[in-house]
Each structure stands twice: as structure tokens, then as C-alpha cells.
Design an enzyme around this catalytic site. Structure first.
Site, PDB file in Angstrom:
ATOM      1  N   ASP A 163      28.482 -73.889  10.320  1.00  0.00           N
ATOM      2  CA  ASP A 163      28.661 -74.914  11.339  1.00  0.00           C
ATOM      3  C   ASP A 163      28.008 -76.223  10.907  1.00  0.00           C
ATOM      4  OD1 ASP A 163      29.327 -75.638  14.209  1.00  0.00           O
ATOM      5  OD2 ASP A 163      27.157 -75.945  14.249  1.00  0.00           O
ATOM      6  N   GLU A 180      32.775 -76.002   8.335  1.00  0.00           N
ATOM      7  CA  GLU A 180      33.196 -76.979   9.337  1.00  0.00           C
ATOM      8  C   GLU A 180      32.675 -78.334   8.855  1.00  0.00           C
ATOM      9  OE1 GLU A 180      32.614 -78.334  13.963  1.00  0.00           O
ATOM     10  OE2 GLU A 180      30.974 -77.560  12.762  1.00  0.00           O
TER      11      GLU A 180
END
EC number: 2.4.1.18
Length: 738
Positions: A417, A472
Site C-alpha cells: 500500500d 499501489e
């Protein structure tokens, strides 16, 4: 037994829970020709030393009313041999016979400690945390925690009344790791660490950073996990793991169902609680498999204190959240997934962590896991600490947690993330609020090295084969999926955030205005093969006022769902792996709400069941048609047929595999049916209409081409052959040579 000295300064320091070296005074020590045993047991009434067979070796005299006892063992032990005795302790309400924690030698291997200090994640996995094991034939728990800035660390828990005086730990210099073996306790014990800062100030009780099990929030204690049970778990997925190891995922069909497990299923009859892993295994796994997805991706499940963070503010990166049951439950969930043909991807957050007092912030009184300078160590958007991944031990700690998910739980992928926030030192910071790198630039060189190390580790011999990594990353950082040997970051896949933003912006436009935004749908092909991409319609796009996917679409209810169906048809034919967040598969109207559930009641309506059926069929066709996935990352797998018909908002392209198989996608993004639309096709003859998102089964008007079209030798769109098509309103067609 004879009296034995117990230094007054030692007594005061022990009673004040501030002794820096408890092994220097507690336990057995040679004093002259005698072996003297000293112990600190506040609240004890009487203490005796007993032999293994139960015979009394002698009395330990109380040398301080606060609980210090000392005495000499009788002769008979060989010099240098660890004295063999137990302590028989009379408490006000019970008697306890237990080995002396301070009679055991050092626990952790010096080589492993040195490797941890050098940044080896395997050493972190081996050394740190709580482990139930036998020492010299005695069952107990070995505790170890990294806290080099602390002046004293104790382990506290139910087993010692949470009394920091009872079990102070040994510091292993120079590595900054504190260790202690506590006899006769085991898996299931609650515990924390009680630390004093370098200046002696007591810190809040801290949860174990490497705990493999925790209490369910809002409680915050760590729990000794039964790692032996986890490591002996009866896996039956050998065939799955062998197939995964040999699978070329970049050229395989990948369609990911993203799930927030805390809200996917709730039990209304029990206070709307979240489902357990076993309940999710029985409901989520067959649902996702039945929908044709290849993987489920779970928003972060490492224990997190605040439910409103959706898991993205974790404090226990090794521990599956206790919200869903014990760690073994998650292993069973993955086992069920593999048996159903589903891979499991977990989200992983090495960028930042929250500032809860029991957590990692100022763990030992210093900026241990975070940067000391707030310009580097505090995230202004999320109000969280930023991990100092350039510190070798922190990098090892984080990557060790990723290895633990891969080894202990057989996960198939790890999505990292907030990669962009790691790569740029000025991410979300104004001038003067960030610190340049050593060359004066904005690139975070330490994070780059960390991410490369992470990928090299997950793709190397330290990890099980075939574990995929996903980034991401929302910028144009080059080489995210390039090998580290070629100066890339080494990820297997990158989320294509630009594609997602551009295409959703196009779909938000009223169809009458889409001709002015035509390039938003074609621009993604300019860079589609620069990385290995995932096309993400994730949780981030259906929350915080952005609206659900269906709600983003213009028009009345029918047009909104028709737009969404056409978009899905475009997306599933587009190069790149697919990702869809829960609720999107049946076009729910509401945004994602972490404290609710998807709007499952909408499936009572035929229109929403139709969208769900379409997603299922898209997944199955995508898996069955090699042209749609075999060359996802190569220009040879895609060619425009119609990319410039902005006046009609029509797009058409061909997908190919390396064996020459083809599939053509045609999209009409206006509500106007197009009759006799002549489309150039790359081969003559009959083309089957294998998908029509306007089909009646999906909630459409069932306009189309009767199942097939004929390509004749009439040139169009640069092709020798063409067919006259009927393009349904707000729809995508897929054609395949019959």
C-alpha cells in the site's frame, strides 16, 4: 541453607523496576565456594529451593519485605554446570512450583542477532517475538524484543499479575535485543512489555511488535501464539503450491475480488458482528469462486486498533486480526480458498503506522521504528508515523512480517500500500516541510532500497515460490515492475491508477459530452505496456463522497447500469489484470461503509442480478480466451481498430495471443443504437458474438447481432475485411472468429 548477601542497591533497583541487568543479581551465582540463589517475588510468603524430584534443597530467606529472597544451595553441583533446582513459592492463596527464569543462560544465537542487526529478515523472524518452546527440557515461553534505547525492559502479563518487577529481561549487547525465558507458561498467555526510557522514565505498556496473535480491539494485549500448531497445520494444498510455483502469472488470467473482510458479511443476530474466518470460508470463498474470480484480495488483516482505518493503520504486522478469530482460522480460510481454486492476496502497509500509545511510536523512548525528524517521520495526511525503512532492523522487521504471511499462511500475493508516499520525500509536503536526500533530490533512496530488498526477498529462496507482489503506486515512477537487476523496483504488478482515474472521468460525463473527452479512454494505451498493470476499481474509488461505481454513471437508473455494464465489458477486454471491489459486482448504489455490509438486498432486483451475472460471465470468458490475457504486457497483444470515432463515442480493438487467436471488443458509449456500423475486422468469415453487455440476461434491451456477424472483403479501418454491426446503446460487444 546459609544466609546469602543481596546488595541494597540491587534490591532498590529491582523493586523500582529499573535494574539494567537483572541477571547480574537474580538467579544462581557463585559467591565464594557457594551457589547463591536470589529471587524477586513481590507478595510471596515463603520461598524454598527444591530438587527435580521434589525434595527440599533449602529455604530462601526473605531479605527485604517487598519480596526479595536469597539463600545458598547445598554443595554437589559441578562448577560451571547450571544448577538444577526449582522454586516452591507460597502465595497468599496458592502454592507454585516453577523453575527460576534467571537460572537459564542466554537464549538467542549471536550469529542470528548479528544478522538481524545487519538487516536480515529471516533472522528477525527467528529471533523476535514470543515463542512457546522447551529450554533444557522445561516448557515455557521465550520472549525477545528489540529496544536498544531502553534502560530496562520487563515482560508482564496475567502470569505475573502485570507486575513489571517480576520478569525483567536480559539485554543482549550490542544488538539492542532483550530476552527472557519464562518457565511453565504457554500459548494463550496475554502479555505486554514494560519499558523504561534511557532517562529512567516509565513508558506506556507496549504490545509486542512481533506478536503473532493479539487480543481483539479495543483490548490491546499481545497473546502468545501457538506457532507450533501453525507450523504443524494440516495443509492439503501441495498441488496448488506446485502449480503456483510454475505459473507465469503475468500471462495468466487474473481477476481479483477485493474484499474488506470486516464488513463483507456480518451476523445481525449477534449484534452485527463481523464474520469469523471459518464463516467467511463457508460464504465468501464459494461466492468468489462461483463468480469466476481467480483471487480474493483482503484489505489489511494484520491487527489494527481503529476499525475506521479499514486495516491500513496496523500495529501488529505479524498477527491476523483477532476480530475474525484465532490465527489458525485464517490458515483454514486460505486452505479453503486454495481448494476452491482461489488465490489469496493480502494488503501490507510498510509505509506508516498509527500513534496509539501501546504501539510502535517512541517504542523504547526514542524514535525507534519511525524517523526522529517529523519532516521525515510524520505523515501530514494520515496523521501517522512513517517507518524508518532505511534503518536495517526496521527493514528486517517489516520484510520478516511479509515472509511470515507467505510461510505460515500460504498467501499467494502481497500488495504494498501507498508506495508513492514512500518513494518521494516531498509526498504531500510543501516546501520546507521535507528533507532532501543526500544528493539534494526528492527521491527517497532508503525506501527504494527497501522495496528492492522486499521484492528480492519475496522472489528469492527465503520465500515460498510463486508469491506475487503488487504495488499501489500512483505516479509515473519508472520501472516499478522491472527486475531489480535492471534498476527496477522488482514488483510483479503495478496498479494502474492513471487508467482508473481517466476512464472513470470519461464515464462520469454525460454521453453527449463524451466526444470532447474521447482521449481519456484511449490514453491508457500509450503506456499500457510500460509496466505489468492491474486495472483497479478499488475501495478507494467508492468512498469519501466519490460515489459507488453505479452512482458515478450519468442518466436514469437504467442508463447508469447500462453505462457500468459497457464499462465492465471495456475493462475486461483491455490489457491488464482486473480488480473489482466488493459491491461493484452487482452495482450497489451506496458507497463503501466499513461499519455496514454491501447492499446484498439489491440482488432481489433483476437489474442488479443482471450486472452480477455479467461480471461472472466476463470472468469466465476472460479465463477461457487466451487472447484476453496471454499478452497483457506486450504490444503484440493489442491493436486499435477504431480509436478516433469521437463523434459516435465508439471504440473497437483487437486482442491477440501468441498463437494468433483473436477477440474483438466494440464499445458504444452513447445511448444511441448504431445500425449498420461498418467495422474493419482482421479476418474474413463468420464472427461469433460471444458477449453483449446489452443482453436481456444482464438487464439490457437485447439489441445486437443475433449471435454472429459476417466479415466480407470490404476494406474498413485499415483492415481488408469488415462487417456491418448493430451496436446496442451503452454497450460493449465481444466478437470472436467462429
Amino acid at each position: 541453607m546459609t544466609d546469602a548477601p543481596f546488595d541494597r542497591a540491587d534490591i532498590d533497583a529491582l523493586l523500582g523496576a529499573r535494574h539494567p541487568d537483572p541477571f547480574a543479581c537474580l538467579g544462581p551465582h557463585r559467591v565464594g565456594d557457594a551457589t547463591v540463589v536470589r529471587t524477586l517475588l513481590p507478595g510471596a510468603l515463603r520461598v524454598r529451593a527444591i530438587a527435580a524430584g521434589g525434595g527440599v534443597l533449602g529455604e530462601l530467606r526473605q531479605v527485604d519485605p517487598a519480596g526479595c529472597f536469597a539463600g545458598a544451595l547445598p554443595d554437589g553441583q559441578e562448577r560451571g554446570e547450571r544448577p538444577r533446582y526449582r522454586l516452591s513459592i507460597d502465595w497468599p492463596d496458592a502454592r507454585q512450583d516453577v523453575e527460576d527464569a534467571y537460572a537459564f543462560g542466554t537464549l538467542l544465537d549471536e550469529d542470528a542477532l548479528a544478522r538481524f542487526a545487519a538487516g536480515d529478515p529471516r533472522a528477525a523472524l527467528a529471533c523476535l517475538g514470543a515463542r512457546a518452546l522447551d529450554m533444557d527440557g522445561v516448557p515455557g515461553v521465550r520472549f525477545a524484543v528489540w529496544a536498544p534505547g531502553a534502560s530496562r525492559v520487563s515482560v508482564v502479563g496475567d502470569f505475573n499479575g502485570w507486575d513489571a518487577r517480576r520478569h525483567p529481561m536480559r539485554l543482549r549487547r550490542p544488538w539492542g535485543v532483550w530476552e527472557l525465558f519464562v518457565p511453565r507458561i504457554g500459548a494463550g498467555e496475554r502479555y505486554k512489555f514494560a519499558l523504561r526510557a534511557r532517562d529512567g522514565a516509565a513508558l506506556p505498556l507496549k504490545a509486542d511488535p512481533c506478536a503473532c496473535r493479539t487480543e481483539a480491539p479495543p483490548r490491546t494485549a499481545s497473546i502468545v501464539a501457538d506457532l507450533d500448531a501453525l507450523e504443524r497445520f494440516g495443509w492439503h494444498d501441495d498441488a496448488w503450491l506446485r502449480a503456483r510455483a510454475s505459473l507465469d502469472l503475468a500471462h495468466a488470467p487474473v481477476s481479483i475480488y477485493e474484499v474488506h473482510p470486516e464488513s463483507w458479511l456480518r451476523v445481525a443476530a449477534e449484534g452485527n458482528r463481523s464474520a469469523t474466518w471459518d464463516e467467511l470460508a463457508q460464504r465468501l470463498i464459494p461466492y468468489a469462486a462461483g463468480m469466476g474470480f481467480s483471487h480474493v484480495e483482503l484489505t489489511p488483516i494484520a491487527e489494527y486498533p481503529f476499525g475506521g482505518s479499514w486495516g491500513y493503520q496496523s500495529l501488529s504486522p505479524f498477527a491476523p486480526s483477532a476480530r475474525f478469530g484465532p490465527p489458525e482460522g485464517f490458515a483454514r480460510f486460505v486452505e479453503h480458498a486454495h481448494a476452491a481454486g482461489l488465490g489469496v492476496i493480502v494488503d501490507w502497509v510498510p509505509a506508516h503506522f498509527p500513534d496509539d500509545p501501546h504501539g510502535l511510536g517512541k517504542f523504547d523512548g526514542t524514535a525507534l521504528f519511525e524517523h526522529a525528524d517529523p519532516r521525515e517521520g510524520w505523515h501530514p495526511d494520515w496523521h501517522t508515523h512513517v517507518f524508518n525503512v532505511g534503518r536495517r532492523e526496521v527493514g528486517a522487521f517489516l520484510i520478516a512480517s511479509a515472509l511470515a504471511w507467505a510461510h505460515r499462511y500460504h498467501v499467494d500475493g502481497i500488495r504494498v500500500d501507498a508506495v508513492a508516499s514512500m518513494l518521494y520525500r516531498d509526498y504531500s509536503r510543501a516546501a520546507g516541510e521535507w528533507v532532501p536526500n543526500v544528493y539534494g533530490g526528492r527521491e527517497n533512496l532508503e525506501s527504494i532500497a527497501f522495496l528492492k530488498h522486499f521484492n528480492d526477498t519475496l522472489h528469492g529462496p527465503a520465500a515460498p515460490p510463486g508469491v506475487a507482489t503488487f504495488a499501489e503506486e500512483s505516479t509515473a515512477w519508472p520501472g516499478v515492475t522491472a527486475p531489480t537487476a535492471e534498476h527496477g523496483l522488482g514488483f510483479d504488478f503495478k496498479w494502474n491508477m492513471g487508467w482508473m482515474h481517466d476512464t472513470l472521468a470519461y464515464l462520469r460525463e454525460d454521453p453527449i459530452h463524451r466526444r470532447h473527452h474521447h482521449d481519456r479512454l484511449t490514453f491508457g494505451l500509450v503506456y499500457a505496456f510500460s509496466e505489468r498493470f492491474v486495472l483497479p476499481l478499488s475501495h478507494d474509488e467508492v468512498v469519501h463522497g466519490k460515489g459507488s461505481l453505479a452512482a458515478k454513471m450519468p442518466g436514469d437508473a437504467w442508463q447508469r447500469l447500462a453505462n457500468l455494464r459497457a464499462y465492465f465489458g471495456f475493462m475486461w477486454a483491455h490489457p491488464g489484470k482486473k480488480l473489482l471491489f466488493m459491491g461493484g459486482e452487482f452495482a450497489q448504489w451506496g458507497e463503501f461503509a466499513h461499519d455496514a455490509t454491501p447492499q446484498w438486498d439489491l440482488l432481489d432486483a433483476p437489474a442488479h442480478r443482471g450486472v452480477q451475472r455479467l461480471v461472472r460471465d466476463l470472468n469466465r470468458l476472460h479465463a477461457a480466451e487466451p487472447a484476453l490475457h496471454a499478452l497483457d504486457d506486450r504490444p503484440a497483444g493489442f491493436a486499435w481498430l477504431v480509436g478516433d470515432d469521437r463523434n459516435n463515442s465508439v471504440f473497437a480493438f483487437v486482442r491477440r495471443d501468441d498463437a494468433g487467436r483473436m477477440l474483438v471488443a466494440v464499445c458504444n458509449f452513447t445511448p444511441v443504437p448504431r445500425t449498420d456500423y461498418r467495422l474493419g475486422l482482421p479476418a474474413p468469415g463468420r464472427w461469433a458474438e460471444v458477449l453483449n453487455t446489452d443482453g436481456a440476461a444482464y438487464g439490457g434491451t437485447d439489441a445486437g447481432n443475433g449471435g454472429a456477424v459476417q466479415a466480407d472483403e470490404i476494406p474498413a479501418h485499415g483492415e481488408r475485411w469488415s462487417a456491418a454491426l448493430r451496436l446496442p446503446p451503452l454497450a460493449t460487444l465481444w466478437l470472436r472468429p467462429a
